[in-house]
Design an enzyme around this catalytic site. Structure first.
Site, PDB file in Angstrom:
ATOM      1  N   GLU A   1       1.160  -5.833  -2.104  1.00 18.28           N
ATOM      2  CA  GLU A   1       1.116  -4.814  -1.055  1.00 18.28           C
ATOM      3  C   GLU A   1       1.593  -3.486  -1.614  1.00 18.28           C
ATOM      4  O   GLU A   1       2.793  -3.305  -1.855  1.00 18.28           O
ATOM      5  CB  GLU A   1       1.995  -5.232   0.129  1.00 18.28           C
ATOM      6  CG  GLU A   1       1.565  -6.539   0.784  1.00 18.28           C
ATOM      7  CD  GLU A   1       2.502  -7.000   1.900  1.00 18.28           C
ATOM      8  OE1 GLU A   1       2.102  -7.894   2.658  1.00 18.28           O
ATOM      9  OE2 GLU A   1       3.627  -6.464   1.994  1.00 18.28           O
TER      10      GLU A   1
ATOM     11  N   ASP B   1       8.099  -0.584   4.549  1.00 21.60           N
ATOM     12  CA  ASP B   1       6.676  -0.342   4.301  1.00 21.60           C
ATOM     13  C   ASP B   1       6.441   1.148   4.491  1.00 21.60           C
ATOM     14  O   ASP B   1       6.845   1.715   5.526  1.00 21.60           O
ATOM     15  CB  ASP B   1       5.805  -1.119   5.295  1.00 21.60           C
ATOM     16  CG  ASP B   1       5.898  -2.627   5.115  1.00 21.60           C
ATOM     17  OD1 ASP B   1       6.358  -3.078   4.057  1.00 21.60           O
ATOM     18  OD2 ASP B   1       5.501  -3.341   6.056  1.00 21.60           O
TER      19      ASP B   1
ATOM     20  N   HIS C   1      12.456  -7.772   5.403  1.00 18.55           N
ATOM     21  CA  HIS C   1      12.576  -6.698   6.390  1.00 18.55           C
ATOM     22  C   HIS C   1      13.719  -7.000   7.374  1.00 18.55           C
ATOM     23  O   HIS C   1      14.397  -6.083   7.847  1.00 18.55           O
ATOM     24  CB  HIS C   1      11.280  -6.551   7.176  1.00 18.55           C
ATOM     25  CG  HIS C   1      10.207  -5.804   6.446  1.00 18.55           C
ATOM     26  ND1 HIS C   1      10.151  -4.434   6.374  1.00 18.55           N
ATOM     27  CD2 HIS C   1       9.128  -6.251   5.747  1.00 18.55           C
ATOM     28  CE1 HIS C   1       9.092  -4.063   5.679  1.00 18.55           C
ATOM     29  NE2 HIS C   1       8.447  -5.145   5.287  1.00 18.55           N
TER      30      HIS C   1
ATOM     31  N   HIS D   1       4.735  -1.957   0.261  1.00 18.15           N
ATOM     32  CA  HIS D   1       5.976  -2.697   0.508  1.00 18.15           C
ATOM     33  C   HIS D   1       6.967  -2.518  -0.642  1.00 18.15           C
ATOM     34  O   HIS D   1       6.645  -2.781  -1.802  1.00 18.15           O
ATOM     35  CB  HIS D   1       5.663  -4.180   0.688  1.00 18.15           C
ATOM     36  CG  HIS D   1       6.881  -5.032   0.917  1.00 18.15           C
ATOM     37  ND1 HIS D   1       7.271  -5.443   2.169  1.00 18.15           N
ATOM     38  CD2 HIS D   1       7.800  -5.548   0.057  1.00 18.15           C
ATOM     39  CE1 HIS D   1       8.371  -6.185   2.069  1.00 18.15           C
ATOM     40  NE2 HIS D   1       8.708  -6.243   0.788  1.00 18.15           N
TER      41      HIS D   1
END
EC number: 3.4.13.22
Length: 248
Positions: free
Chosen positions: A226, A144, A137, A229
């Site tokens: 995730e 996300d 990130h 993500h």
């Protein structure tokens, strides 16, 4: 004429203050596509720490330009189905990552925090791969996000004083997301949050499959632990630590 000249001079003086230049090819996503919904959780108390993270001075999605352009393409495809992307996190300052590390090691574990990791202690989040000490990130290449059904009632709001069920509970019992039911809430550190888990319903599986497929068509790769993500290979670079501010 004096009035016009004065107004022009005032505009010239104000413009540099209003304009914001981001480093390293970063852009505000709303400048690329203002139709993409933003719910930047780390700029609020609605996240696993219960407070805004360091560096989140504005609830803005900041990304590398190529990432933004590809998200716009995904959004245009989804719009044909009355769907929209909803951004939970984009660029994350390195200081925010350090803030997460400090939070995980503070020796406290509140009931609100446990909603996000019901199966194990928060000190294990890094070891188990749910949070990284060096995050993609921070390069601007990871995001996300989730899907919003624009025909549905998305009016539910998060109430920090309410005692919600944990992130693996049915959607009606957990904190409202204002999005489709993916089987868990955002940032749910649990096996049920793994993209390909068999612990969700067929309908929840279809939503996840739709999201992954739409993102993949623009080159994004999902992180298996995730469902929310995604990263764009080759779009990153060094980690940055500039703070996030409001776009305008």
């Amino acid at each position: 004429m004096k009035t016009v000249a004065g107004a022009f001079l005032l505009a010239v003086l104000i413009a540099p203050v209003q304009a914001q230049t981001l480093p390293g090819g970063f852009v505000f996503l709303r400048d690329i596509d203002p139709t993409i919904i933003q719910d930047i959780r780390y700029a609020s108390s609605n996240n696993f720490t219960g407070r805004p993270l360091a560096g989140y001075g504005g609830a803005e999605c900041v990304v590398k330009r190529e990432v933004g352009l590809r998200l716009k393409a995904v959004q245009q495809e989804l719009a044909q189905k009355n769907l929209s992307l909803k951004m939970y996190d984009c660029y994350r300052p390195a200081r925010a990552v350090a803030d997460m590390v400090a939070w995980s090691r503070n020796g406290k574990e509140t009931a609100a925090e446990r909603r996000y990791n019901p199966a194990f202690a928060k000190a294990d989040l890094f070891r188990l791969g749910y949070i990284a000490t060096h995050s993609l990130h921070s390069t601007g290449a990871a995001v996300d996000l989730t899907l919003v059904d624009l025909t549905a009632d998305n009016s539910g709001k998060f109430d920090p004083a309410k005692d919600y069920a944990d992130c693996t509970a049915p959607a009606a019992a957990r904190a409202p997301e204002g999005s489709v039911d993916m089987g868990t809430g955002y940032d749910c550190s649990d096996v049920k949050g793994h993209t390909a888990t068999d612990r969700i319903t067929p309908a929840q599986r279809r939503w996840r499959t739709m999201l992954v497929a739409a993102m993949a068509r623009q080159g994004f790769v999902n992180y298996a632990k995730e469902w929310w993500h995604f990263s764009l290979p080759g779009a990153g670079g060094p980690a940055y630590d500039f703070p996030i501010t409001r776009a305008r």
